[in-house]
Write an enzyme that holds these catalytic residues in place. Structure first.
Site, PDB file in Angstrom:
ATOM      1  N   GLN A 552       0.819  -1.205   0.000  1.00  0.00           N
ATOM      2  CA  GLN A 552       0.000   0.000   0.000  1.00  0.00           C
ATOM      3  C   GLN A 552       0.860   1.264   0.000  1.00  0.00           C
ATOM      4  OE1 GLN A 552      -3.026   0.635  -0.524  1.00  0.00           O
ATOM      5  NE2 GLN A 552      -3.069   2.799   0.012  1.00  0.00           N
ATOM      6  N   GLU A 553       1.910   1.265   0.807  1.00  0.00           N
ATOM      7  CA  GLU A 553       2.696   2.477   1.002  1.00  0.00           C
ATOM      8  C   GLU A 553       3.660   2.755  -0.155  1.00  0.00           C
ATOM      9  OE1 GLU A 553       2.044   4.418   3.460  1.00  0.00           O
ATOM     10  OE2 GLU A 553       0.697   3.032   4.463  1.00  0.00           O
ATOM     11  N   THR A 554       4.259   1.724  -0.724  1.00  0.00           N
ATOM     12  CA  THR A 554       5.296   1.929  -1.740  1.00  0.00           C
ATOM     13  C   THR A 554       4.994   1.180  -3.028  1.00  0.00           C
ATOM     14  OG1 THR A 554       6.631   0.056  -0.988  1.00  0.00           O
ATOM     15  CG2 THR A 554       7.012   2.174   0.085  1.00  0.00           C
ATOM     16  N   ARG A 720      -5.297  -2.548   1.926  1.00  0.00           N
ATOM     17  CA  ARG A 720      -4.373  -3.180   2.877  1.00  0.00           C
ATOM     18  C   ARG A 720      -4.883  -4.565   3.279  1.00  0.00           C
ATOM     19  NH1 ARG A 720      -0.881   0.973   5.044  1.00  0.00           N
ATOM     20  NH2 ARG A 720      -1.751   3.058   4.727  1.00  0.00           N
TER      21      ARG A 720
END
Length: 812
Positions: A552-554, A720
Site C-alpha cells: 500500500q505504502e510503496t 491493505r
C-alpha cells in the site's frame, strides 16, 4: 531510471504524536488561545491544518496561508475544505496525513494510490470494480478520478492506473512514452462504442455532433467506429530468454489502419533495472538488457497507431542472473563467505592533548571496487566531523574539563554489497575550567537508572528497540552461517527467490541483502521469546503484515500490469519531484523559530541552501527531526544522516527505516511488533475505542486519523486488507475468523491506553536544597517529543547538560 516515491502518511514525522479525532470530521475544531504540540491536527474555517512542531496560543492555523516559507509557521494546511462536510467519507482525505505525521502523499498524479486521495469531487461511482462500457461513465473534463475508475472517451475505454487529476486527460495515455507516463491506460479501443459521446452529459438522443452527423447510433463524433480499418498488431523478441544481460531485438508486425502507422516501444515492467531501447519509435529496435544479480522478467509494450485507432501488444523477455558459484570469486559473497572488504582507519594522532584537529583517513581500505565510506561517532562528547561520506574526514576537538575518549567508526562497502567496519579511539586531556555546576557521569547514569528501572513497559520497549553494532550488521550476507539468529530465522522463512517473487517490481536498491541487514540491526524483529511464544509464527505474521503495508505504502498500484498489486510493493524509493541536489524543503532549519533546528541541525548543500529531508526509503522518512533520531538509532550519531540523508535511500537503511517504525512505539500507540507478538494487551480505555489486536489496528497505528473511525471502511484500508490476505496466504499465516482486519469502527488511541508511555526527557523544574540556585539539575520523563529520548543510552546526561549551567566530569 530514477525511482521516486510519493509521500505516504506513515513516516513524515515518525516521532511526533497526534491528537485523537472522531468520525464526524478529520480533526477537532481549533480552540483559540490553546497551545498545540507537534503533530496535532485541527479544523479551522473549514480547512484541515497540522502543527509541524509546538504551536503557541498566539500562532493560529491560518498563519500557514500567508507564510512565505513552510517553516515560517508551525501550522501547515493539510487539506483545503476538508472539514466542511462531515457526511463525506472523503472529506478528510485530501493531502492529509496520519495523526502522527507531517504530510500525506503529495497529489502529483503519479502516486499509484499510495495513501493519496484529494478526490472530494470524484463521483463517477465506478470505484475500482467497473468493467466494460456498460458500467463506465463518460469522461468529464476537469474531474479527478481514483485508481481503478474506468471512463469512456471518443469511444475508447480508459482506466486510471492511479490518481488522475483534472488536467490528466485520457488521451495522454496514447502519447505517453511509457505506461507510467500517464495515470490513464487504454484498456480497450472502441470499448465504449455504445456508451455515448465524450465530454458531454451522456446525451444519446437525436442531437447532431459538430460535423452534422446524427448521434442516434451512439457512435463517437469522429465516426471512425464504422469507417476505420482495424489494426492488427503483434510483438516478438529475437530471444525470449537471455542470461547475464545482452542485446535483443524487438519486432513489430502490424497491418490495417487508414494511414501510415506509427510505433512506440516502452518498458512496461519492471520499473528497475531499466533496459536501453535504442529506437523507441521504429518497427524494429535493439534493446540492451543490463546484467543483474537476480532474475528479471521484462515486459515491453508496443503501441501502434494510424492517428485515429490505437492498438497495443506486449512481449516478455526473461533476463536471468549469472549462476556464478566460483568459490574463488572474491567479489561474490552470496555463498556465505566473509566480506572481501577490509576497512582501515589511519589517524594523524591518537591523543590531541588539550585540543586540536585529528584527521581520519580510510583510503587504506582494501578489497572490492567502487568503495563507499560512511563515518560516525559512537562514543564520547558529541562532536561534528568535516564530512561523513568521503574517504577521509577530520574533527576539531575543543578544550574539555576532564579527560575523555572519543570513538569513531568507518563503514566501507563495495559495489557487491560486501562491507566491513573499523573503529578508532582518540583520547583528549582535560584542561578547561568548569562551566557551572560539575556532575560526574556516574551520578547522571545512576539518576537515569533510578527513574527508569521501575517501569516494566519502558523496559520491554527498550528491549524491543535495542540495536546491534554495525560491525555485525554489515557482515551479514545471504547464506552466511554466522548471521545473527533472527536473520537465520528470516532466511529459513523468506528466501532470496521469495523476495524476488514478492517484490518483482521493486527499486533495485531494495535488495534481499539490505533486508537481511535491516533485520540484523533489530534483534527483536523475528527474534526469540523465552516465555513459550512461537517465534517462527510471529516472524511469519510480522513479515506478512509488513509486506502488506509495503504494497500500500510503496506499491506501483498499477491495475493493468501482469504482476498483481499485492506483489508491487517497494516500487518507489524517493519522493516524486525531489532529487539529492534539491535544496530546501522538509526541514525545520531556523533555530530562531524551532527548537528542532538546534537539536537536529540541517546540513548545507553545495549551493549554500539547506539540504532537503524529503521522503526516502520504504517508510518515506521525512523531516530533519526524524532523520536525526533515526541516525542516532542507526549510528549513535545524529549527524551521519543529517549530513548524508541520501543514505536512507541508497543503503540498507532504506528498509531499516521501516523496521525502525515497526518496532518503535508512538505512545499512546503501541509498536506494530507488540501488537503482533501479544505484548500489547488492550485495556479498558483501548477496548472502549474498539481497539483490539489484529491487522486492523496496525492500519490504525500507521494512518488511523485518515483511514479509520469513519464507520465505513476506507478504500485504502480495504486495499491493505486484500494485500494482507494475499501475503498471509503466501507465508502460511492463518487468519482467525475473529481477527479484526479493518479499522472503520475503531476510535483513536488515547492517553490511558495500555501503550501510554512517557519516553522523552525534559527539564525537571523541581527544587533542590543542595545545588546552585536550588535548581534540580535533573530531567524527568514526559509524553511530548524533545531532543532527548529515554530509549537512547546517554540521552539523560545530554538532557541535564542541555538544560542547566553545568559541566560533566567524564572521569567520575
Amino acid at each position: 531510471m530514477s525511482h521516486i516515491f510519493i509521500r505516504t502518511a506513515i513516516a513524515s514525522a515518525l516521532m511526533l504524536g497526534g491528537q485523537g479525532v472522531g468520525a464526524a470530521q478529520p480533526a477537532d475544531d481549533y480552540v483559540a488561545g490553546q497551545s498545540y504540540t507537534g503533530g496535532s491536527q485541527v479544523c479551522y474555517e473549514g480547512n484541515l491544518y497540522k502543527t509541524q512542531w509546538w504551536a503557541t496560543a498566539s500562532q493560529i492555523p491560518s498563519d500557514a496561508l500567508t507564510s512565505e516559507n513552510r517553516w515560517d509557521s508551525p501550522w501547515i494546511l493539510e487539506a483545503s475544505g476538508a472539514c466542511e462536510s462531515s457526511g463525506d467519507n472523503d472529506s478528510n482525505s485530501g493531502n492529509s496525513d496520519n495523526s502522527d505525521s507531517g504530510d500525506d502523499n503529495t497529489d502529483s498524479g503519479n502516486n499509484g494510490g499510495t495513501d493519496s486521495d484529494n478526490s472530494d469531487n470524484t463521483n463517477s461511482g465506478n470505484g475500482g470494480d467497473s468493467g466494460g462500457s456498460d458500467d463506465s461513465d463518460t469522461y468529464i473534463s476537469g474531474q479527478n478520478y481514483r485508481k481503478g475508475e474506468e471512463v469512456c472517451y471518443d469511444g475508447d475505454l480508459f482506466i486510471a492506473q492511479w490518481w488522475a487529476n483534472g488536467d490528466d486527460h485520457p488521451t495522454d495515455a496514447l502519447t505517453a512514452e511509457n505506461t507510467w507516463g500517464s495515470p490513464w491506460l487504454l484498456k480497450e479501443a472502441d470499448g465504449c462504442s455504445s456508451s455515448g459521446d465524450s465530454d458531454d452529459d451522456n446525451d444519446t438522443g437525436g442531437d447532431s455532433d459538430d460535423s452534422g452527423n446524427s448521434d442516434n447510433d451512439n457512435s463517437d463524433d469522429s465516426g471512425n467506429d464504422s469507417d476505420s480499418t482495424p489494426i492488427t498488431v503483434s510483438a516478438s523478441a529475437s530471444q525470449s530468454q537471455i542470461t547475464g544481460g545482452g542485446i535483443i531485438t524487438l519486432d513489430a508486425s502490424a497491418s490495417g489502419g487508414d494511414s501510415n502507422l506509427s510505433y512506440s516501444w516502452a518498458q512496461l515492467s519492471p520499473a528497475s533495472p531499466e533496459a536501453d531501447i535504442a529506437s523507441a519509435t521504429s518497427a524494429s529496435t535493439s534493446v540492451t538488457l543490463p546484467s543483474s544479480t537476480y532474475d528479471v522478467s521484462y515486459v515491453f509494450s508496443l503501441i501502434v497507431s494510424d492517428g485515429e485507432i490505437t492498438e497495443e501488444a506486449q512481449v516478455t523477455v526473461q533476463n536471468l542472473a549469472l549462476d556464478d558459484t566460483d568459490e574463488d570469486d572474491s567479489d561474490d559473497n552470496t555463498d556465505g563467505s566473509e566480506s572481501s572488504v577490509t576497512a582501515n582507519i589511519s589517524v594523524s594522532s591518537i591523543n590531541v592533548g588539550c585540543s586540536g584537529t585529528v584527521t581520519l583517513d580510510g583510503s587504506g581500505t582494501t578489497g572490492g571496487s567502487d568503495i563507499s565510506y560512511i563515518w560516525s561517532q559512537t562514543s564520547g562528547p558529541v562532536v561534528k566531523m568535516s564530512n561523513y561520506t568521503g574517504s577521509s574526514t577530520s574533527v576539531t576537538l575543543s578544550e574539555v574539563y576532564s579527560d575523555v575518549t572519543y570513538t569513531f567508526q568507518l563503514t566501507a562497502s563495495d559495489s557487491t554489497q560486501a562491507s566491513d567496519v573499523a573503529e578508532v579511539s582518540i583520547s583528549q586531556d582535560g584542561c578547561a575550567s568548569a562551566d557551572g555546576y560539575v556532575m560526574g557521569i556516574s551520578e547522571l547514569e545512576a539518576a537515569e537508572e533510578s527513574i527508569t528501572s521501575g517501569d516494566s513497559l519502558l523496559e520491554e520497549v527498550k528491549d524491543t528497540v535495542e540495536t546491534r553494532d554495525n560491525a555485525v550488521v554489515e557482515a551479514v550476507q545471504p547464506g552466511r552461517s554466522a548471521n545473527p539468529e533472527n536473520v537465520l530465522r528470516v532466511e529459513s522463512i523468506l528466501s532470496e527467490e521469495d523476495w524476488d517473487y514478492l517484490f518483482a517490481l521493486r527499486a533495485e536498491e531494495y535488495t534481499y541483502t539490505n533486508f537481511l541487514r535491516a533485520v540484523a540491526k533489530f534483534p527483536a524483529f523475528c527474534g526469540d521469546y523465552t516465555d513459550g511464544r512461537d517465534a517462527d509464527a510471529i516472524c511469519r505474521k510480522s513479515m506478512a503484515v509488513m509486506f502488506a503495508h509495503y504494497a500500500q505504502e510503496t506499491g506501483a498500484h498499477a491495475t493493468g500490469w501482469e504482476v498483481p498489486e499485492w506483489r508491487q510493493g517497494l516500487y518507489w524509493l524517493r519522493e516524486i519531484g525531489w532529487t539529492e541536489d534539491t535544496s530546501g524543503g522538509y526541514g525545520a532549519c531556523d533555530a530562531s523559530s524551532s527548537w528542532a533546528a538546534e537539536a537536529w541541525p540541517c546540513a548545507i548543500n553545495d549551493d549554500g541552501g539547506y539540504k532537503s529531508y524529503f521522503g526516502r526509503g520504504a517508510k518515506q522518512l521525512s523531516w530533519n527531526y526524524n532523520y536525526g533520531p533515526f541516525s542516532q538509532a542507526m549510528y549513535s550519531d545524529i549527524y551521519t544522516l543529517l549530513e548524508a540523508p541520501e543514505l536512507v535511500a541508497d543503503t540498507w537503511l532504506n528498509l531499516a527505516s521501516s523496521i525502525f517504525f515497526f518496532v518503535y512505539p508512538q505512545p499512546p500507540k503501541p509498536s506494530i511488533l507488540h501488537v503482533i507478538d501479544g505484548t500489547w494487551e488492550p485495556n479498558s480505555v483501548d477496548l472502549a475505542n474498539n481497539l483490539t489486536a489484529g491487522f486492523g489496528v496496525t492500519t490504525n497505528i500507521i494512518n488511523g486519523a485518515i483511514e479509520c473511525s469513519s464507520g465505513t471502511e476506507d478504500y485504502r484500508s480495504q486495499y491493505r486488507i486484500e494485500y494482507y490476505q494475499s501475503t498471509a496466504e503466501y507465508f502460511g499465516v492463518e487468519i482467525p475468523e475473529d481477527e479484526e482486519l479493518g479499522c472503520a469502527n475503531m476510535g483513536q488511541f488515547q492517553t490511558g491506553g495500555a501503550a501510554s508511555l512517557d519516553i522523552y526527557w525534559d527539564k525537571d523544574w523541581g527544587w533542590s536544597a543542595d545545588t546552585p540556585n536550588n535548581e534540580s539539575y535533573a530531567c524527568q520523563l514526559v509524553n511530548y517529543q524533545t531532543a532527548y529520548s529515554a530509549l537512547n543510552e546517554g540521552d539523560y546526561a545530554k538532557c541535564v547538560e542541555g538544560n542547566f549551567d553545568m559541566t560533566i566530569d567524564y572521569q567520575d
